[in-house]
Scaffold this active site. Structure first.
Site, PDB file in Angstrom:
ATOM      1  N   ARG A 221       0.844  -1.189   0.000  1.00 62.54           N
ATOM      2  CA  ARG A 221       0.000   0.000   0.000  1.00 62.54           C
ATOM      3  C   ARG A 221       0.887   1.249   0.000  1.00 62.54           C
ATOM      4  NH1 ARG A 221      -3.410  -2.915  -1.546  1.00 62.54           N
ATOM      5  NH2 ARG A 221      -5.439  -3.380  -0.608  1.00 62.54           N
ATOM      6  N   HIS A 269      -0.804  -0.030  -9.845  1.00 61.92           N
ATOM      7  CA  HIS A 269      -1.475  -0.958  -8.906  1.00 61.92           C
ATOM      8  C   HIS A 269      -1.976  -2.208  -9.656  1.00 61.92           C
ATOM      9  CE1 HIS A 269      -3.744  -1.202  -4.845  1.00 61.92           C
ATOM     10  NE2 HIS A 269      -3.525  -2.413  -5.322  1.00 61.92           N
TER      11      HIS A 269
END
Ligand code: NAP
Ligand code: GLV
Length: 306
Positions: A221, A269
């Site tokens: 993250r 991502h």
């Protein structure tokens, strides 16, 4: 049995069709405000209103491995929250990280630049022993990544909350062994969940402890990494580069300095995507098991945060 589907940014039709096939007899619908109470929910980034209205929901199935965004919401106290447990992600993550490590170690970016400049030139082979890889987080994804890296004979170390034993991996555990883990690492791979304990874990103080010429691969993250601290350590040459798949704000804003830093490689991502068929099969199996009173893996502990 009623299943409600509330996944922001996901086209519902193929999921509904897959869930209906996997769970014949279940009533599977897309959630909308005012919908009748459901037994189970398949979710990704639902609004708070969803849980406010579905207060009796029993199972909440997150269609990702990370539950940091979900746990920010107020959820019914009795709901069992379940995250994806691999479902085809560990192979993707191993591909991504091995690629990043090998690309850095073998200087393929440098070769690319040479070739583009019309240069046929050799670089001196580097010593693998001088590039120990440290994997933070030895769960479903981190353990697979660490094991995959051993196949290329890199020295591999790992760090987790509880002690682990993994063939070929020197394992460290807990806060007391964190500094030893960092100083044994040159290429750092982050596969921790985002929790209050791990937020900002890659910052000046910790990244400075990596071996000189270090490299950072963040696939967990964005909020694990303090962006300015990474930039400062790249500028001072303590770190040689980074490959980043996740960011504090996604999409990465156009004005963010990471775009302009040649030592940073960016992907959007995508290191381990949710695979629909594998995920539906896993979720359907777990719904059947829960309804039969059986135990399942992948239940999230909201206090621990993962
Ligand atoms: P997991 O199985 O829950 O593993 C988490 C690991 O982190 C465990 O080994 C755990 O230790 C360790 N850990 C947690 N808190 C810690 C702490 N405070 N100190 C040290 N170690 C700690 O999770 P996973 O399925 O491997 O996924 C990891 C993360 O990857 C997800 O949470 C998500 O954020 C990210 N992810 C990213 C993508 C992407 O496309 N970029 C895709 C999927 C997942 P214990 O083993 O002792 O519990
Ligand atoms: C993706 O980031 C996930 O958590 O599955």
């Amino acid at each position: 049995m009623k299943i409600t589907f509330c996944c922001t940014g996901t086209k519902p039709e193929p999921w509904l069709a897959g869930l209906r096939t996997a769970l014949p007899g279940a009533e599977v619908t897309v959630w909308e405000s005012g919908a009748p109470a459901a037994d189970h929910a398949v979710v990704w980034a639902p609004p708070q209103q969803f849980f406010d209205e579905q207060a009796g929901i029993r199972g909440v199935f997150n269609i990702g491995a990370g539950v940091d965004a979900l746990l920010k919401l107020q959820m019914p106290a009795n709901a069992t929250v379940v995250r994806l447990d691999d479902a085809g992600m560990s192979a993707q993550m191993a591909e991504y990280v091995c690629h990043a490590v090998i690309r850095h170690f073998r200087e393929f970016d440098g070769y690319d630049a040479d070739i583009k400049a019309g240069k046929w030139s050799y670089r001196k082979p580097r010593e693998r022993a001088e590039f120990p890889v440290g994997v933070m987080g030895l769960g479903v994804l981190g353990a697979r990544v660490a094991q995959s890296l051993t196949q290329f004979d890199f020295p591999v170390v790992g760090w987790s909350r509880s002690p682990k034993e993994l063939p070929g991996v020197r394992c460290f555990a807990g806060a007391t062994q964190f500094n030893d883990f960092l100083s044994a690492t040159r290429i750092l791979v982050n596969l921790l969940p985002l929790t209050p304990e791990t937020r900002d874990i890659m910052r000046l103080e910790t990244l400075s402890r990596l071996q000189s010429g270090g490299y950072v691969i963040n696939v967990a993250r964005g909020a694990h990494l303090v962006d300015d601290d990474l930039l400062a350590l790249l500028a001072s040459d303590h770190l040689a580069g980074a490959m980043l798949d996740v960011f504090r704000t996604e999409p990465l804003p156009a004005e963010h300095p990471f775009w302009q830093e040649p030592k940073i490689s960016i992907t959007p991502h995508t290191s381990a995507r949710t695979l629909r068929d594998e995920s539906i099969a896993q979720i359907a199996g777990k719904i059947r098991a829960l309804d039969a009173g059986q135990t399942i893996v992948g239940i999230v502990d909201p206090v621990r945060g993962y």
